[in-house]
Design a protein around this motif. Structure first.
Motif, PDB file in Angstrom:
ATOM      1  N   ALA A   5      -0.454  -1.007   0.349  1.00 28.01           N
ATOM      2  CA  ALA A   5       0.396  -1.420   1.464  1.00 28.01           C
ATOM      3  C   ALA A   5      -0.431  -1.721   2.704  1.00 28.01           C
ATOM      4  CB  ALA A   5       1.415  -0.320   1.777  1.00 28.01           C
ATOM      5  N   ALA A   6       0.219  -2.432   3.632  1.00 27.07           N
ATOM      6  CA  ALA A   6      -0.367  -2.734   4.935  1.00 27.07           C
ATOM      7  C   ALA A   6       0.592  -2.255   6.009  1.00 27.07           C
ATOM      8  CB  ALA A   6      -0.614  -4.232   5.075  1.00 27.07           C
ATOM      9  N   PHE A  11       5.664  -0.345  11.104  1.00 26.48           N
ATOM     10  CA  PHE A  11       6.203  -1.476  10.355  1.00 26.48           C
ATOM     11  C   PHE A  11       5.158  -1.934   9.357  1.00 26.48           C
ATOM     12  CE2 PHE A  11       8.760  -1.549  14.201  1.00 26.48           C
ATOM     13  CZ  PHE A  11      10.035  -1.791  13.699  1.00 26.48           C
ATOM     14  N   GLY A  12       5.599  -2.457   8.232  1.00 24.57           N
ATOM     15  CA  GLY A  12       4.690  -2.942   7.205  1.00 24.57           C
ATOM     16  C   GLY A  12       5.327  -2.751   5.849  1.00 24.57           C
ATOM     17  N   THR A  69      -3.132 -11.121   0.459  1.00 24.54           N
ATOM     18  CA  THR A  69      -4.113 -10.280   1.138  1.00 24.54           C
ATOM     19  C   THR A  69      -3.330  -9.287   1.998  1.00 24.54           C
ATOM     20  OG1 THR A  69      -4.249 -11.669   3.116  1.00 24.54           O
ATOM     21  CG2 THR A  69      -5.748 -12.216   1.272  1.00 24.54           C
ATOM     22  N   PRO A  70      -3.943  -8.192   2.404  1.00 26.36           N
ATOM     23  CA  PRO A  70      -3.248  -7.270   3.306  1.00 26.36           C
ATOM     24  C   PRO A  70      -2.795  -7.952   4.598  1.00 26.36           C
ATOM     25  CG  PRO A  70      -5.153  -6.195   2.359  1.00 26.36           C
ATOM     26  CD  PRO A  70      -5.234  -7.642   1.960  1.00 26.36           C
ATOM     27  N   PHE A 124      -4.105   4.165  -4.715  1.00 20.70           N
ATOM     28  CA  PHE A 124      -3.474   3.145  -3.892  1.00 20.70           C
ATOM     29  C   PHE A 124      -4.034   3.275  -2.482  1.00 20.70           C
ATOM     30  CE2 PHE A 124      -0.565   4.094  -7.298  1.00 20.70           C
ATOM     31  CZ  PHE A 124      -0.166   2.822  -7.713  1.00 20.70           C
ATOM     32  N   THR A 125      -4.089   2.156  -1.757  1.00 18.89           N
ATOM     33  CA  THR A 125      -4.570   2.196  -0.385  1.00 18.89           C
ATOM     34  C   THR A 125      -3.472   1.744   0.573  1.00 18.89           C
ATOM     35  OG1 THR A 125      -5.449  -0.055  -0.501  1.00 18.89           O
ATOM     36  CG2 THR A 125      -6.972   1.741  -1.006  1.00 18.89           C
ATOM     37  N   ARG A 126      -3.559   2.260   1.768  1.00 23.02           N
ATOM     38  CA  ARG A 126      -2.689   1.835   2.865  1.00 23.02           C
ATOM     39  C   ARG A 126      -3.626   1.404   3.976  1.00 23.02           C
ATOM     40  NH1 ARG A 126       2.545   1.845   4.277  1.00 23.02           N
ATOM     41  NH2 ARG A 126       3.146   2.290   6.425  1.00 23.02           N
TER      42      ARG A 126
END
Length: 157
Positions: A17-18, A50-51, A59-60, A97-99
């Protein structure tokens, strides 16, 4: 115990997620979203940035631009990478997973143009007030803490 995590019955699905650290004006207030009180989302009823989830092939940065337009009708021209966190869901076989967090500066006049399309509310918070709030998404709170105090973090190696 499910009520705490899910707000009722439901399953959570982690994803890359971004998130937007939307900084308003020179007073460094953060624009936050009150997340819906519904099942199937992380931290329902909490304040968060928000995101959202990164779609395949995005892309992020593209994700963040899309999410800000979808969630609040905001078109931004300046976003800057700030930091990212990695979450290991190996305990149930889902992997990592990345944020990724981006700083998104906006002018105070842009607040009047926001149309909330997702979430229960939005609000501006000074960092100190926000970080003392009881119902804030923990990883978003940590990103804001890092952002607000970034000039106080030094290398002691």
């Amino acid at each position: 115990m499910n009520d705490f995590f899910l707000g009722g019955e439901g399953k959570l699905s982690p994803a890359n997620a971004a998130g937007a650290l939307i900084v308003v004006g020179t007073e460094r207030h953060y624009l936050m979203q009150l997340r819906d009180q519904k099942t199937g989302i992380f931290y329902p009823g909490h304040w968060g940035v928000f995101g959202g989830a990164i779609d395949p092939g995005e892309t992020p940065e593209q994700t963040l631009t899309r999410e800000l337009h979808e969630e609040i009708g905001l078109t931004v021209s300046t976003i800057s990478y700030f930091t990212e966190f990695s979450f290991d869901f190996g305990f149930n076989g889902l992997g990592r997973f990345t944020r990724r967090y981006f700083e998104v500066p906006i002018e105070p006049s842009q607040i009047d143009k926001i149309v909330l399309r997702e979430g229960s509310a939005f609000r501006l918070f000074p960092a100190r007030t926000l970080l003392n709030a009881r119902r804030i998404v923990p990883f978003d709170a940590f990103a804001i803490w890092l952002h607000a105090g970034r000039n106080q973090i030094v290398d002691h190696r």
